[in-house]
Design a protein around this motif. Structure first.
Motif, PDB file in Angstrom:
ATOM      1  N   ASP A  58       4.003   8.613  -0.708  1.00 20.60           N
ATOM      2  CA  ASP A  58       4.269   7.830   0.716  1.00 20.60           C
ATOM      3  C   ASP A  58       4.579   8.948   1.301  1.00 20.60           C
ATOM      4  O   ASP A  58       5.262  10.144   0.975  1.00 20.60           O
ATOM      5  CB  ASP A  58       5.493   6.739   0.609  1.00 20.60           C
ATOM      6  CG  ASP A  58       6.372   7.270  -0.492  1.00 20.60           C
ATOM      7  OD1 ASP A  58       6.278   8.145  -1.126  1.00 20.60           O
ATOM      8  OD2 ASP A  58       7.337   6.371  -0.593  1.00 20.60           O
ATOM      9  N   MET A 100       2.128  -8.321  10.014  1.00 18.92           N
ATOM     10  CA  MET A 100       1.544  -7.315   9.299  1.00 18.92           C
ATOM     11  C   MET A 100       0.232  -6.978  10.029  1.00 18.92           C
ATOM     12  O   MET A 100      -0.370  -5.937  10.077  1.00 18.92           O
ATOM     13  CB  MET A 100       1.372  -7.414   7.949  1.00 18.92           C
ATOM     14  CG  MET A 100       2.795  -6.950   7.242  1.00 18.92           C
ATOM     15  SD  MET A 100       3.099  -5.245   7.399  1.00 18.92           S
ATOM     16  CE  MET A 100       1.902  -4.236   6.842  1.00 18.92           C
ATOM     17  N   GLN A 117       0.599   6.485   1.581  1.00 18.47           N
ATOM     18  CA  GLN A 117       1.270   4.979   1.580  1.00 18.47           C
ATOM     19  C   GLN A 117       2.150   5.138   2.763  1.00 18.47           C
ATOM     20  O   GLN A 117       3.030   6.054   3.049  1.00 18.47           O
ATOM     21  CB  GLN A 117       2.074   4.828   0.164  1.00 18.47           C
ATOM     22  CG  GLN A 117       2.994   3.573   0.282  1.00 18.47           C
ATOM     23  CD  GLN A 117       3.152   3.144  -1.216  1.00 18.47           C
ATOM     24  OE1 GLN A 117       2.706   2.761  -1.882  1.00 18.47           O
ATOM     25  NE2 GLN A 117       4.554   3.357  -1.332  1.00 18.47           N
ATOM     26  N   ILE A 118       2.146   3.870   3.611  1.00 21.06           N
ATOM     27  CA  ILE A 118       3.372   3.751   4.575  1.00 21.06           C
ATOM     28  C   ILE A 118       4.508   2.949   3.890  1.00 21.06           C
ATOM     29  O   ILE A 118       4.291   1.711   3.670  1.00 21.06           O
ATOM     30  CB  ILE A 118       3.062   3.149   5.704  1.00 21.06           C
ATOM     31  CG1 ILE A 118       1.574   3.748   6.512  1.00 21.06           C
ATOM     32  CG2 ILE A 118       3.635   2.878   6.909  1.00 21.06           C
ATOM     33  CD1 ILE A 118       1.984   5.340   6.812  1.00 21.06           C
ATOM     34  N   CYS A 125       6.600   0.521   8.374  1.00 18.69           N
ATOM     35  CA  CYS A 125       5.397  -0.009   8.573  1.00 18.69           C
ATOM     36  C   CYS A 125       5.366  -0.438  10.119  1.00 18.69           C
ATOM     37  O   CYS A 125       4.102  -0.412  10.797  1.00 18.69           O
ATOM     38  CB  CYS A 125       5.197  -1.381   7.804  1.00 18.69           C
ATOM     39  SG  CYS A 125       6.416  -2.612   8.151  1.00 18.69           S
ATOM     40  N   ARG A 126       6.390  -0.276  10.811  1.00 26.89           N
ATOM     41  CA  ARG A 126       6.405  -0.464  12.316  1.00 26.89           C
ATOM     42  C   ARG A 126       6.501   0.864  13.098  1.00 26.89           C
ATOM     43  O   ARG A 126       6.452   0.861  14.434  1.00 26.89           O
ATOM     44  CB  ARG A 126       7.383  -1.624  12.580  1.00 26.89           C
ATOM     45  CG  ARG A 126       7.238  -3.026  12.441  1.00 26.89           C
ATOM     46  CD  ARG A 126       8.532  -3.954  12.760  1.00 26.89           C
ATOM     47  NE  ARG A 126       8.539  -3.838  14.269  1.00 26.89           N
ATOM     48  CZ  ARG A 126       9.217  -4.478  14.908  1.00 26.89           C
ATOM     49  NH1 ARG A 126      10.071  -5.447  14.414  1.00 26.89           N
ATOM     50  NH2 ARG A 126       9.459  -4.561  16.170  1.00 26.89           N
ATOM     51  N   ALA A 150       7.713   0.368   3.229  1.00 23.69           N
ATOM     52  CA  ALA A 150       7.940  -0.736   3.823  1.00 23.69           C
ATOM     53  C   ALA A 150       8.824  -0.665   5.053  1.00 23.69           C
ATOM     54  O   ALA A 150       8.527  -1.283   5.979  1.00 23.69           O
ATOM     55  CB  ALA A 150       8.615  -1.771   2.806  1.00 23.69           C
ATOM     56  N   VAL A 154       2.074   5.649  11.528  1.00 15.75           N
ATOM     57  CA  VAL A 154       0.848   4.780  10.956  1.00 15.75           C
ATOM     58  C   VAL A 154      -0.446   5.237  11.771  1.00 15.75           C
ATOM     59  O   VAL A 154      -1.236   5.506  10.966  1.00 15.75           O
ATOM     60  CB  VAL A 154       1.059   3.368  11.388  1.00 15.75           C
ATOM     61  CG1 VAL A 154       0.096   2.642  11.139  1.00 15.75           C
ATOM     62  CG2 VAL A 154       2.243   2.751  10.649  1.00 15.75           C
ATOM     63  N   LEU A 177      -0.449   0.076   3.384  1.00 15.62           N
ATOM     64  CA  LEU A 177       0.638  -0.412   4.206  1.00 15.62           C
ATOM     65  C   LEU A 177       1.568  -1.307   3.502  1.00 15.62           C
ATOM     66  O   LEU A 177       0.972  -2.482   3.114  1.00 15.62           O
ATOM     67  CB  LEU A 177      -0.074  -1.108   5.533  1.00 15.62           C
ATOM     68  CG  LEU A 177      -0.917  -0.259   6.217  1.00 15.62           C
ATOM     69  CD1 LEU A 177      -1.449  -1.117   7.576  1.00 15.62           C
ATOM     70  CD2 LEU A 177      -0.170   0.818   6.940  1.00 15.62           C
ATOM     71  N   LYS A 178       2.791  -1.083   3.237  1.00 15.33           N
ATOM     72  CA  LYS A 178       3.612  -1.995   2.609  1.00 15.33           C
ATOM     73  C   LYS A 178       4.327  -2.685   3.607  1.00 15.33           C
ATOM     74  O   LYS A 178       4.805  -2.513   4.489  1.00 15.33           O
ATOM     75  CB  LYS A 178       4.627  -1.228   1.725  1.00 15.33           C
ATOM     76  CG  LYS A 178       4.101  -0.385   0.559  1.00 15.33           C
ATOM     77  CD  LYS A 178       5.254   0.220  -0.487  1.00 15.33           C
ATOM     78  CE  LYS A 178       5.435  -0.975  -1.213  1.00 15.33           C
ATOM     79  NZ  LYS A 178       6.402  -0.354  -2.543  1.00 15.33           N
ATOM     80  N   LYS A 179       4.506  -4.091   3.331  1.00 12.86           N
ATOM     81  CA  LYS A 179       5.023  -5.062   4.323  1.00 12.86           C
ATOM     82  C   LYS A 179       6.578  -4.918   4.422  1.00 12.86           C
ATOM     83  O   LYS A 179       7.187  -4.880   3.171  1.00 12.86           O
ATOM     84  CB  LYS A 179       4.588  -6.707   3.896  1.00 12.86           C
ATOM     85  CG  LYS A 179       5.205  -7.494   4.943  1.00 12.86           C
ATOM     86  CD  LYS A 179       4.911  -9.057   4.452  1.00 12.86           C
ATOM     87  CE  LYS A 179       5.719  -9.454   3.071  1.00 12.86           C
ATOM     88  NZ  LYS A 179       7.147  -9.460   3.728  1.00 12.86           N
ATOM     89  N   ALA A 181       0.570  -3.856  12.288  1.00 16.06           N
ATOM     90  CA  ALA A 181       0.220  -2.645  11.376  1.00 16.06           C
ATOM     91  C   ALA A 181      -1.252  -2.266  11.408  1.00 16.06           C
ATOM     92  O   ALA A 181      -1.895  -1.192  11.494  1.00 16.06           O
ATOM     93  CB  ALA A 181       1.049  -2.555  10.377  1.00 16.06           C
TER      94      ALA A 181
END
Length: 287
Positions: free
Chosen positions: A101, A154, A119-120, A125-126, A122, A131, A143-145, A157
């Motif tokens: 990440d 989501m 990996q982004i 993620c915004r 959680a 991103v 993309l992790k919620k 994203a």
């Protein structure tokens, strides 16, 4: 208006790993954070052996820097350069794709030189700039919620990634805040996030986390990881995300929500049986 659920189209994630559609259930697994080269390599080698025996596609994961720790005194990892060097060795020596990440835009270009999947986290993620910068590498993104988001949110994203011309997307469910120091895994998240046509992963380790539950660190209920795995696969997950450690009690991060390594094979065998049963049901429904 009813949601038109879609079966995710196959997405080529890395060498030997294609997700979604009729492709096999795959695994993203490893320790939460890189503790040392020897420990990380040992865990990666043992997971690869289990997955090879089960013919299960495997992506190794470990963080080079855990920037979102509860306490300033918590172990964060070896850092960008040393961590990426360790991941590169695992990638080349074991011939497995690697994931980690990123937490800042300044890390993205350097990480993309080594990682097969970016990996982004959680919590981020915004974070639009992060991103977008990751998407522009054209690497697959996981993309992790966010714990604070509904699955429907989501889509925002996803749109940020698609607008950069990148459609190699995984979406990962890891639980939603449910009061203080608690998460709940709403199984509807799996089909709801599948509606955009991308593979969805169940993070069965973080779904049992107790965020900040120990005051200076997060707690967890690792005994429920097998249940989360079975539930996620039954709900239609295309892949599994597991934090795994040979001795969770001694892990430097996320030990309370890590699966002990010697239980991994049994957990995966159970997941594969459920996946086969679902595929058989689908086959009968079409015939």
């Amino acid at each position: 208006m009813p949601i038109a659920f879609k079966k995710p189209r196959p997405v080529k994630i890395a060498r030997g790993v294609t997700a979604g559609g009729e492709t096999p259930l795959f695994l993203i697994a490893g320790p939460c954070v890189i503790e040392s080269e020897a420990i990380t390599l040992s865990i990666a080698r043992r997971i690869r052996t289990v997955c090879a025996d089960l013919k299960m596609p495997f992506i190794f994961k470990a963080s080079f820097d855990k920037a979102n720790r509860s306490s300033i005194g918590s172990y964060r990892g070896p850092g960008l350069d040393k961590g990426l060097a360790i991941l590169k060795r695992i990638k080349e020596e074991l011939s497995v794709p690697v994931l980690s990440d990123v937490h800042e835009t300044s890390q993205v270009a350097r990480a993309a030189e080594v990682l097969d999947i970016i990996q982004i986290p959680a919590f981020l993620c915004r974070q639009t700039d992060l991103v977008v910068e990751a998407a522009r590498t054209m690497k697959p993104l996981n993309l992790k919620k966010g714990q604070f988001l509904s699955p429907q949110e989501m889509e925002n994203a996803v749109e940020k990634v698609l607008q950069q011309g990148n459609d190699r997307i995984l979406l990962t469910e890891r639980g939603t805040f449910f009061g203080y120091n608690n998460l709940v895994f709403d199984v509807r998240s799996i089909p709801l996030m599948k509606q955009w046509g991308f593979p969805v992963v169940i993070d069965a380790s973080h779904a049992v986390q107790r965020p900040g539950g120990r005051g200076m660190a997060s707690g967890g209920e690792a005994e429920f990881i097998p249940l989360m795995v079975r539930t996620g696969v039954a709900a239609g997950a295309d892949g599994l995300f597991l934090e795994v450690h040979q001795s969770p009690a001694k892990a430097l991060s996320d030990g309370p929500n890590s699966l002990i390594l010697n239980k991994l094979e049994d957990v995966l065998r159970s997941a594969l049986r459920i996946k086969r049963a679902l595929r058989e049901e689908e086959r009968k429904a079409r015939s």
